[in-house]
Design an enzyme around this catalytic site. Structure first.
Site, PDB file in Angstrom:
ATOM      1  N   ASN A 128     125.595  47.810  52.667  1.00 20.16           N
ATOM      2  CA  ASN A 128     126.582  46.743  52.504  1.00 20.16           C
ATOM      3  C   ASN A 128     126.366  45.666  53.572  1.00 20.16           C
ATOM      4  O   ASN A 128     126.274  45.973  54.759  1.00 20.16           O
ATOM      5  CB  ASN A 128     127.998  47.312  52.648  1.00 20.16           C
ATOM      6  CG  ASN A 128     128.205  48.600  51.891  1.00 20.16           C
ATOM      7  OD1 ASN A 128     128.114  48.641  50.679  1.00 20.16           O
ATOM      8  ND2 ASN A 128     128.461  49.667  52.631  1.00 20.16           N
ATOM      9  N   ALA A 179     122.909  56.618  53.368  1.00 24.15           N
ATOM     10  CA  ALA A 179     123.503  55.427  53.953  1.00 24.15           C
ATOM     11  C   ALA A 179     123.525  54.337  52.877  1.00 24.15           C
ATOM     12  O   ALA A 179     122.895  54.480  51.826  1.00 24.15           O
ATOM     13  CB  ALA A 179     122.710  54.963  55.176  1.00 24.15           C
ATOM     14  N   GLU A 202     118.310  50.652  56.752  1.00 26.33           N
ATOM     15  CA  GLU A 202     119.464  49.871  56.277  1.00 26.33           C
ATOM     16  C   GLU A 202     119.472  48.456  56.847  1.00 26.33           C
ATOM     17  O   GLU A 202     119.913  47.511  56.180  1.00 26.33           O
ATOM     18  CB  GLU A 202     120.764  50.596  56.626  1.00 26.33           C
ATOM     19  CG  GLU A 202     120.877  52.006  56.064  1.00 26.33           C
ATOM     20  CD  GLU A 202     120.622  52.089  54.561  1.00 26.33           C
ATOM     21  OE1 GLU A 202     121.009  51.152  53.839  1.00 26.33           O
ATOM     22  OE2 GLU A 202     120.036  53.091  54.112  1.00 26.33           O
ATOM     23  N   GLU A 205     114.126  49.009  48.013  1.00 26.87           N
ATOM     24  CA  GLU A 205     113.986  50.312  48.631  1.00 26.87           C
ATOM     25  C   GLU A 205     112.591  50.579  49.190  1.00 26.87           C
ATOM     26  O   GLU A 205     112.443  51.223  50.228  1.00 26.87           O
ATOM     27  CB  GLU A 205     114.373  51.401  47.630  1.00 26.87           C
ATOM     28  CG  GLU A 205     115.795  51.277  47.098  1.00 26.87           C
ATOM     29  CD  GLU A 205     116.854  51.315  48.199  1.00 26.87           C
ATOM     30  OE1 GLU A 205     116.528  51.658  49.357  1.00 26.87           O
ATOM     31  OE2 GLU A 205     118.014  51.000  47.897  1.00 26.87           O
TER      32      GLU A 205
END
Length: 826
Positions: free
Chosen positions: A258, A255, A291, A313
């Site tokens: 954005n 994924a 995400e 991350e």
């Protein structure tokens, strides 16, 4: 030194799906700290037609040149200019098939081939679509305007401001200006998307291909739940008016975060009732949460350099598990974090071919097979260690301080440590520089001398090393007394050795209580280990500690410090184990020994593994039951396959019946589907392969296709193995080819032919996405090369020099190969 920074981009782009091209015009506003004669922007695979610069309200033409090697467009200004600069650049590009930049993704609708176009810009691929300063530290705002066919939907980070017809079946869609953000977070999408809106929060919606909206409702719901959690936990409102979750068929990664337009592989967003397993459901929640955490960690506050990518991350990884656990506490999420993140990180970090969490930065950084377990999994595990050290409330306050102080800007690791120190008043900076700035991790060797523990640390690796590294280790030791009580001792180990007073009545002690620390433990005295074994059998250690104890022992087996037989002897203490975390870990460790060992040692492991799997299955049952814990479902799927592999007749009979049901058109429970297909590959042979091939072609569910790919990796005869691999090369979509090939590397029966097959098909494999090709190498080499190790090494020595971008993946694969070879020969 003169600095030139971007302020704003205005982009007008016209994609054409009929010939996979786009034309565009970018207006770039920059700020120069002193007069400059030229401006450098990043470009890649773009045809630049014209560059002009604004001067006195007019635009003047500029000379320009493109350096393809440096991926740089140089614009030569008519005269030296400082302060505000405005460039306008006309150009064209291709909507490629590389799953990078502005690319196309295909699907079938009513038998016709259709396409969508989407962007994937991380880490440095915005330059494939926009002339820009393509670096996370170069933040700017964006205006996006798209010209496209009227029957298609345009999607970007922000909401639509205006949509109007422009003649000849076209329309123009203008989006609201974005916040200040990095180029890699920009998104543009074009396609026949359908929308599923969450019923409670209109900001959250799932975008799918035609006909898939029923499968998007679950993702929309959990997306809203994760968004609510983040706003409450971070105490900072989500800054955009919408959050799109977009299912993309062809996707190189899992994924991408954005801002306001998150993209996903279909199987990580869409939920198919009756087809998606509980493990698949949990994975969907985890990825969505990951995400959405990025909307704060990475998007709102962005690393100032790729060196600090872990700030994105690691936090998204760690906090995602917290979100899932908050809504589904019975899923044993933190147990799955330990086995899925911490254990995988330690397995990667125990190689001498290693790197620190803070990787070399600059213009590029590569997330690959070598770096990902360090950046994501080790980083997330270190954050768990930090929270254990400073406490949950201080951890949360530190995060809020960090996000608030650097909102819409960039930050470094030091900024985060400072926030944690201010919230906790503990020496976080000194400790974390130690963990983030150097590779590897320690093993703490413990010796009891009367009533005192003597602890000594050194770097742990499976192959010999002469490292003198030390770490600041937040030690936790739980001490058990004769009366059955326990107490916790905590200290910061700041040297090579440390001492802890046990007290006079201590009968046992467990170092790294709750496994919060990122280090291994070796109990030098056999009596101390035996005492812990008794506590395991009596369930007086919690599941985290029972997991960590045997898993550290298995690491010693891989390092050659402990015999595999001794490991299985200690596992007798787990005869009545009933928790997911220790059980799944033991099963995985035994499976690894099954794959790597040979001869009598292999037979002994398979006998033990068969007894172990059969014993657990007798308690949890072969068939799924309504309302059972998620972890039981996941464990059963794993153990059913292993039991059949080790020759358990009852499991084989059960699976054969289920495969027969499947081929007769009857439903098989989603939670055992993968095991049924894996086992049937060995027992139904050619018939199973034919069925999988036909079912793969007709299946409309990516979840089902993933299960079939798992089954394709499990055939046990050379002929069927080669047929399965050829089908993968010929028919599996590019996005997924690597999965069954890499999984074949864990098939002991495929070992004799894998390396030769790799060489025979190398040219075809090299066409894969670079990350996927790496995963093929890391999947095949460590086991497939055991008996041909010298030939494998001889091949890769010159190959690495010709292909330096995958050098790290090759080097770590060769080291794992050597570890496995040593284990087989021990």
């Amino acid at each position: 030194m003169t600095e030139i920074k971007p302020i704003h981009y205005s982009l007008v782009i016209e994609p054409e799906l009929s010939d996979f091209s786009f034309s565009a015009e970018a207006t770039v506003e920059l700020e120069a700290s002193a007069p400059v004669e030229e401006v450098e922007l990043n470009v890649l695979e773009l045809a630049i037609w014209q560059c002009v610069v604004q001067k006195d309200g007019q635009y003047a033409p500029c000379r320009f040149s493109v350096d393809t090697a440096r991926e740089v467009l140089t614009v030569y200004l008519p005269e030296k200019t400082g302060g505000k600069l405005v460039l306008k650049i006309a150009y064209e590009g291709r909507i490629n098939d590389k799953m990078a930049g502005f690319y196309r993704s295909g699907y079938k609708e009513d038998g016709r081939q259709r396409y969508i176009a989407v962007t994937q810009f991380q880490e440095s691929d915005a330059r494939r679509a926009i002339p820009c300063m393509d670096h996370p530290g170069m933040k700017a705002s964006f205006d996006v305007e798209m010209v496209l066919d009227r029957n298609l939907r345009a999607v970007s980070n922000e909401i639509v401001l205006e949509e109007k017809k422009t003649g000849e079946g076209r329309k123009t869609v203008k989006f609201r200006r974005t916040p200040r953000m990095s180029t890699y977070l920009l998104f543009m999408g074009v396609g026949d998307f359908e929308i599923v809106r969450d019923v409670e929060d209109p900001r959250v919606q799932v975008l799918t291909l035609p006909g898939s909206t029923p499968y998007g409702k679950y993702g929309a719901k959990f997306g809203r739940m994760a968004l609510t959690f983040c706003e409450e936990y971070f105490q900072i409102p989500y800054p955009l008016p919408k959050m799109d979750l977009i299912a993309v068929p062809d996707f190189a990664f899992g994924a991408m975060e954005n801002w306001g337009a998150i993209t996903f592989r279909e199987n990580l967003l869409l939920f198919y009732s009756g087809t998606t397993s509980k493990a698949g459901e949990q994975r969907i929640c985890e990825v969505i949460a990951h995400e959405i955490v990025h909307q704060w960690f990475g998007n709102l506050v962005t690393p100032s350099d790729w060196k600090y990518l872990w700030l994105n991350e690691s936090f998204a990884t760690y906090c995602a598990y917290r979100i899932v656990d908050s809504y589904y506490p019975k899923w044993d999420t933190w147990g799955q974090f330990l086995v899925g993140q911490t254990d995988s990180a330690m397995s990667r970090d125990q190689l001498t071919v290693d790197q620190a969490i803070e990787i070399p930065g600059g213009e590029h950084v590569v997330i690959n097979s070598s770096t990902a377990p360090i950046i994501y999994s080790k980083g997330g595990s270190i954050l768990r260690q930090v929270e254990g050290y400073i406490g949950k409330e201080a951890f949360r306050k530190g995060l809020n301080r960090y996000l608030t102080s650097h909102a819409y800007d960039n930050a470094t690791s030091e900024d985060l440590w400072k926030s944690f120190e201010e919230a906790s008043h503990k020496p976080v900076t000194a400790m974390m520089e130690n963990w983030v700035g150097q590779p590897g991790y320690p093993i703490v060797e413990v010796v009891r001398q009367d009533d005192v523990l003597v602890l000594t640390q050194k770097r742990f690796t499976c192959l010999p090393n002469d490292s003198e590294q030390t770490w600041l280790i937040p030690l936790t030791v739980r001490i058990y007394d004769k009366g059955g009580n326990s107490r916790l001792v905590e200290m910061l180990m700041d040297g090579k050795t440390a001492h802890i007073d046990l007290g006079e009545d201590a009968v046992a002690y467990k170092v790294n209580s709750d496994q919060t620390g990122f280090y291994r433990t070796r109990y030098v005295n056999i009596d101390d280990l035996s005492a812990l074994g008794t506590l395991v059998a009596e369930k007086k250690l919690n599941s985290f500690d029972r997991w960590g104890l045997q898993n550290d022992l298995f690491a010693l087996v891989r390092a050659g410090s402990l015999d595999a037989f001794r490991y299985t002897v200690f596992l007798r203490h787990y005869k009545y184990e009933d928790e997911y975390l220790p059980l799944t870990s033991i099963a995985s460790n035994l499976y690894h020994l099954h794959v790597v060992l040979d001869g009598d040692k292999k037979t002994a492991v398979e006998e033990f593994g068969g007894e172990f799997a059969a014993e657990v299955l007798s308690r949890i049952g072969h068939a799924p039951e309504e309302g059972e814990p998620v972890t039981i479902s996941i464990l059963r799927d794993q153990l059913l396959w292993h039991a059949c592999l080790y020759g358990d007749e009852e499991a084989e009979k059960f699976v054969a019946e289920k495969f027969h049901d499947l081929t007769c058109g009857k439903e098989v429970h989603a939670d055992i589907m993968k095991a049924v297909l894996q086992a049937s590959a060995r027992h139904e042979k050619e018939y199973a392969l034919d069925w999988m091939i036909k079912r793969f072609a007709s299946s409309e569910s990516e979840h089902e296709r993933m299960n079939i790919m798992a089954g394709l990796a499990c055939f046990d005869t050379p002929d069927l193995i080669r047929k399965a691999l050829q089908f993968v090369l010929d028919e599996i979509p590019s996005r997924n080819k690597f999965m069954p090939i890499a999984a074949m590397g864990a098939n002991a029966d495929a070992e004799p032919l894998l390396w030769d097959w790799f060489l025979e098909n190398l040219q075809e494999l090299e066409k894969m996405h670079p990350l996927h090709f790496e995963r093929v190498i890391t999947g095949i080499v460590p086991v497939g090369g055991i008996e041909k190790a010298e030939k494998v090494k001889a091949f890769f020595d010159p190959y690495m020099e010709k292909n330096p971008k995958i050098k790290d993946a090759i080097r770590l694969s060769l080291e794992r190969l050597e570890i496995n070879r040593r284990l087989r020969r021990a």
